[in-house]
Design a protein around this motif. Sequence first.
Motif, PDB file in Angstrom:
ATOM      1  N   ALA A  14       0.832  -1.206   0.000  1.00  0.00           N
ATOM      2  CA  ALA A  14       0.000   0.000   0.000  1.00  0.00           C
ATOM      3  C   ALA A  14       0.867   1.257   0.000  1.00  0.00           C
ATOM      4  O   ALA A  14       0.542   2.241  -0.675  1.00  0.00           O
ATOM      5  N   ARG A  15       1.964   1.226   0.755  1.00  0.00           N
ATOM      6  CA  ARG A  15       2.871   2.385   0.762  1.00  0.00           C
ATOM      7  C   ARG A  15       3.453   2.622  -0.620  1.00  0.00           C
ATOM      8  O   ARG A  15       3.512   3.755  -1.101  1.00  0.00           O
ATOM      9  N   TRP A  16       3.910   1.550  -1.246  1.00  0.00           N
ATOM     10  CA  TRP A  16       4.522   1.691  -2.569  1.00  0.00           C
ATOM     11  C   TRP A  16       3.531   2.259  -3.576  1.00  0.00           C
ATOM     12  O   TRP A  16       3.881   3.127  -4.368  1.00  0.00           O
ATOM     13  N   LYS A  17       2.320   1.766  -3.546  1.00  0.00           N
ATOM     14  CA  LYS A  17       1.299   2.288  -4.464  1.00  0.00           C
ATOM     15  C   LYS A  17       1.080   3.776  -4.241  1.00  0.00           C
ATOM     16  O   LYS A  17       1.014   4.563  -5.191  1.00  0.00           O
ATOM     17  N   THR A  18       0.974   4.167  -2.973  1.00  0.00           N
ATOM     18  CA  THR A  18       0.741   5.583  -2.663  1.00  0.00           C
ATOM     19  C   THR A  18       1.928   6.443  -3.061  1.00  0.00           C
ATOM     20  O   THR A  18       1.761   7.525  -3.641  1.00  0.00           O
ATOM     21  N   LEU A  19       3.133   5.979  -2.760  1.00  0.00           N
ATOM     22  CA  LEU A  19       4.333   6.741  -3.111  1.00  0.00           C
ATOM     23  C   LEU A  19       4.442   6.948  -4.619  1.00  0.00           C
ATOM     24  O   LEU A  19       4.747   8.050  -5.094  1.00  0.00           O
ATOM     25  N   LEU A  20       4.175   5.905  -5.385  1.00  0.00           N
ATOM     26  CA  LEU A  20       4.279   6.009  -6.842  1.00  0.00           C
ATOM     27  C   LEU A  20       3.213   6.948  -7.408  1.00  0.00           C
ATOM     28  O   LEU A  20       3.485   7.712  -8.334  1.00  0.00           O
ATOM     29  N   GLU A  21       2.025   6.921  -6.853  1.00  0.00           N
ATOM     30  CA  GLU A  21       0.989   7.837  -7.331  1.00  0.00           C
ATOM     31  C   GLU A  21       1.338   9.284  -6.993  1.00  0.00           C
ATOM     32  O   GLU A  21       1.125  10.191  -7.805  1.00  0.00           O
ATOM     33  N   LEU A  22       1.874   9.504  -5.804  1.00  0.00           N
ATOM     34  CA  LEU A  22       2.294  10.856  -5.436  1.00  0.00           C
ATOM     35  C   LEU A  22       3.405  11.351  -6.357  1.00  0.00           C
ATOM     36  O   LEU A  22       3.429  12.527  -6.744  1.00  0.00           O
ATOM     37  N   LEU A  23       4.321  10.450  -6.729  1.00  0.00           N
ATOM     38  CA  LEU A  23       5.388  10.821  -7.654  1.00  0.00           C
ATOM     39  C   LEU A  23       4.838  11.193  -9.023  1.00  0.00           C
ATOM     40  O   LEU A  23       5.302  12.141  -9.658  1.00  0.00           O
ATOM     41  N   VAL A  24       3.847  10.437  -9.495  1.00  0.00           N
ATOM     42  CA  VAL A  24       3.241  10.742 -10.789  1.00  0.00           C
ATOM     43  C   VAL A  24       2.609  12.131 -10.753  1.00  0.00           C
ATOM     44  O   VAL A  24       2.728  12.914 -11.692  1.00  0.00           O
ATOM     45  N   GLU A  25       1.936  12.447  -9.648  1.00  0.00           N
ATOM     46  CA  GLU A  25       1.261  13.739  -9.524  1.00  0.00           C
ATOM     47  C   GLU A  25       2.241  14.901  -9.434  1.00  0.00           C
ATOM     48  O   GLU A  25       2.037  15.952 -10.044  1.00  0.00           O
ATOM     49  N   ARG A  26       3.307  14.717  -8.640  1.00  0.00           N
ATOM     50  CA  ARG A  26       4.170  15.844  -8.288  1.00  0.00           C
ATOM     51  C   ARG A  26       5.520  15.845  -8.993  1.00  0.00           C
ATOM     52  O   ARG A  26       6.187  16.882  -9.037  1.00  0.00           O
ATOM     53  N   GLY A  27       5.942  14.684  -9.491  1.00  0.00           N
ATOM     54  CA  GLY A  27       7.217  14.623 -10.174  1.00  0.00           C
ATOM     55  C   GLY A  27       8.407  14.426  -9.257  1.00  0.00           C
ATOM     56  O   GLY A  27       9.441  13.915  -9.663  1.00  0.00           O
ATOM     57  N   ARG A  28       8.257  14.830  -7.978  1.00  0.00           N
ATOM     58  CA  ARG A  28       9.358  14.743  -7.010  1.00  0.00           C
ATOM     59  C   ARG A  28       8.767  14.594  -5.613  1.00  0.00           C
ATOM     60  O   ARG A  28       7.731  15.184  -5.301  1.00  0.00           O
ATOM     61  N   LEU A  29       9.439  13.824  -4.762  1.00  0.00           N
ATOM     62  CA  LEU A  29       9.019  13.665  -3.368  1.00  0.00           C
ATOM     63  C   LEU A  29      10.233  13.722  -2.458  1.00  0.00           C
ATOM     64  O   LEU A  29      11.261  13.120  -2.754  1.00  0.00           O
ATOM     65  N   ASP A  30      10.123  14.455  -1.351  1.00  0.00           N
ATOM     66  CA  ASP A  30      11.146  14.446  -0.324  1.00  0.00           C
ATOM     67  C   ASP A  30      10.815  13.369   0.694  1.00  0.00           C
ATOM     68  O   ASP A  30       9.638  13.053   0.928  1.00  0.00           O
ATOM     69  N   VAL A  31      11.840  12.834   1.333  1.00  0.00           N
ATOM     70  CA  VAL A  31      11.644  11.786   2.323  1.00  0.00           C
ATOM     71  C   VAL A  31      10.750  12.265   3.462  1.00  0.00           C
ATOM     72  O   VAL A  31       9.786  11.584   3.839  1.00  0.00           O
ATOM     73  N   ARG A  91      13.945   3.436   2.912  1.00  0.00           N
ATOM     74  CA  ARG A  91      14.046   2.032   2.512  1.00  0.00           C
ATOM     75  C   ARG A  91      13.119   1.757   1.315  1.00  0.00           C
ATOM     76  O   ARG A  91      13.511   1.070   0.360  1.00  0.00           O
ATOM     77  N   ASP A  92      11.901   2.290   1.369  1.00  0.00           N
ATOM     78  CA  ASP A  92      10.964   2.119   0.251  1.00  0.00           C
ATOM     79  C   ASP A  92      11.523   2.729  -1.026  1.00  0.00           C
ATOM     80  O   ASP A  92      11.471   2.112  -2.098  1.00  0.00           O
ATOM     81  N   PHE A  93      12.064   3.933  -0.920  1.00  0.00           N
ATOM     82  CA  PHE A  93      12.641   4.601  -2.097  1.00  0.00           C
ATOM     83  C   PHE A  93      13.786   3.775  -2.675  1.00  0.00           C
ATOM     84  O   PHE A  93      13.896   3.616  -3.898  1.00  0.00           O
ATOM     85  N   ASP A  94      14.642   3.245  -1.802  1.00  0.00           N
ATOM     86  CA  ASP A  94      15.781   2.446  -2.271  1.00  0.00           C
ATOM     87  C   ASP A  94      15.302   1.194  -3.001  1.00  0.00           C
ATOM     88  O   ASP A  94      15.832   0.831  -4.072  1.00  0.00           O
ATOM     89  N   GLN A  95      14.300   0.519  -2.448  1.00  0.00           N
ATOM     90  CA  GLN A  95      13.795  -0.712  -3.061  1.00  0.00           C
ATOM     91  C   GLN A  95      13.075  -0.432  -4.380  1.00  0.00           C
ATOM     92  O   GLN A  95      13.209  -1.191  -5.343  1.00  0.00           O
ATOM     93  N   LEU A  96      12.325   0.659  -4.435  1.00  0.00           N
ATOM     94  CA  LEU A  96      11.650   1.033  -5.681  1.00  0.00           C
ATOM     95  C   LEU A  96      12.663   1.457  -6.746  1.00  0.00           C
ATOM     96  O   LEU A  96      12.470   1.210  -7.934  1.00  0.00           O
ATOM     97  N   ALA A  97      13.738   2.106  -6.310  1.00  0.00           N
ATOM     98  CA  ALA A  97      14.793   2.485  -7.254  1.00  0.00           C
ATOM     99  C   ALA A  97      15.475   1.246  -7.821  1.00  0.00           C
ATOM    100  O   ALA A  97      15.817   1.204  -9.009  1.00  0.00           O
ATOM    101  N   LEU A 110       2.324   9.743   4.741  1.00  0.00           N
ATOM    102  CA  LEU A 110       1.973   8.342   4.956  1.00  0.00           C
ATOM    103  C   LEU A 110       1.972   7.961   6.431  1.00  0.00           C
ATOM    104  O   LEU A 110       1.647   6.817   6.771  1.00  0.00           O
ATOM    105  N   ASP A 111       2.387   8.903   7.290  1.00  0.00           N
ATOM    106  CA  ASP A 111       2.415   8.684   8.742  1.00  0.00           C
ATOM    107  C   ASP A 111       3.299   7.492   9.112  1.00  0.00           C
ATOM    108  O   ASP A 111       2.910   6.612   9.877  1.00  0.00           O
ATOM    109  N   VAL A 112       4.489   7.480   8.513  1.00  0.00           N
ATOM    110  CA  VAL A 112       5.488   6.461   8.841  1.00  0.00           C
ATOM    111  C   VAL A 112       6.808   7.170   9.081  1.00  0.00           C
ATOM    112  O   VAL A 112       6.935   8.377   8.872  1.00  0.00           O
ATOM    113  N   SER A 113       7.821   6.419   9.488  1.00  0.00           N
ATOM    114  CA  SER A 113       9.121   7.030   9.771  1.00  0.00           C
ATOM    115  C   SER A 113       9.868   7.365   8.487  1.00  0.00           C
ATOM    116  O   SER A 113       9.629   6.764   7.433  1.00  0.00           O
ATOM    117  N   ALA A 114      10.787   8.319   8.615  1.00  0.00           N
ATOM    118  CA  ALA A 114      11.629   8.682   7.470  1.00  0.00           C
ATOM    119  C   ALA A 114      12.487   7.499   7.038  1.00  0.00           C
ATOM    120  O   ALA A 114      12.754   7.305   5.848  1.00  0.00           O
TER     121      ALA A 114
END
Length: 259
Positions: A5-22, A38-44, A29-33
């Motif tokens: 669910a986090r990955w889906k949300t992160l990818l949609e936010l990226l599509v909308e905004r083009g860039r996301l800060d940690v 870790r999510d960004f690294d795995q998606l990369a 997402l109300d989770v830790s930095a």
Amino acid sequence: MSRDARWKTLLELLVERGRLDVEEAAAELDVSAATIRRDFDQLADQQMLVRTRGGAVVHGVSYELPLRYKTARRASEKERIAKAVADLVSPGEAVGLTGGTTTTEVARALAVRPDLATGSPALTVVTNALNIANELAVRPQFKIVVTGGVARPQSYELVGPLADGVLDQITLDTAVLGVVAFDAIHGAAAHDEEEAAINRLLCERAERVVVAADSSKLGRRAFARICATDRVDTLVTDTGVDPETVAGFEEAGVRVLAV
């Protein structure tokens, strides 16, 4: 929130905004930095995004979110649109369905219509979308025709010249297009040129063309044109569509159904 669910949300936010800060993503997402890093690294690692110092950006200039990562965003709108599109189809028709989240919902709406529960066939469905063919193949009253081609992992659609041999030999009553952009001036479009080419062939083989698109897709342009606006008979969208946008399509000869 699960990792998926986090990955889906992160990818949609990226599509909308083009860039996301940690830190920004962690707050949303109300989770830790640390979790977001870790999510960004795995998606990369999967080439779903490009890691930057302190965040991430979308992968490439023309970014397309793979179907398997799309959430149920605008789910209620898509379900309403799908039912309205399905209601336009008469028993016994030959219907072409392109790939996409909205057209998948159209397939599901057709599958549960009581008047399509029997027939020989109750409906003939021609599609280049593997997921749609898979869902409808269990309906024995439906005749399912799948085009040839090479599968695109982003959309589960078969593309390329192998599909031409099938599409050149058929005639459709209705073609239902899922699009990423539909503009009254520039027409319907997709991100990928091969996907657009197959969708264009479905249009050419159909007596009637219906675009199924939520209001966020309207008034937008994308890289690969599917067809001109005057080739579309009906646009089915949601009630969030701007009245000026509706007027533009109607002036171009497109019937607009906002549901």
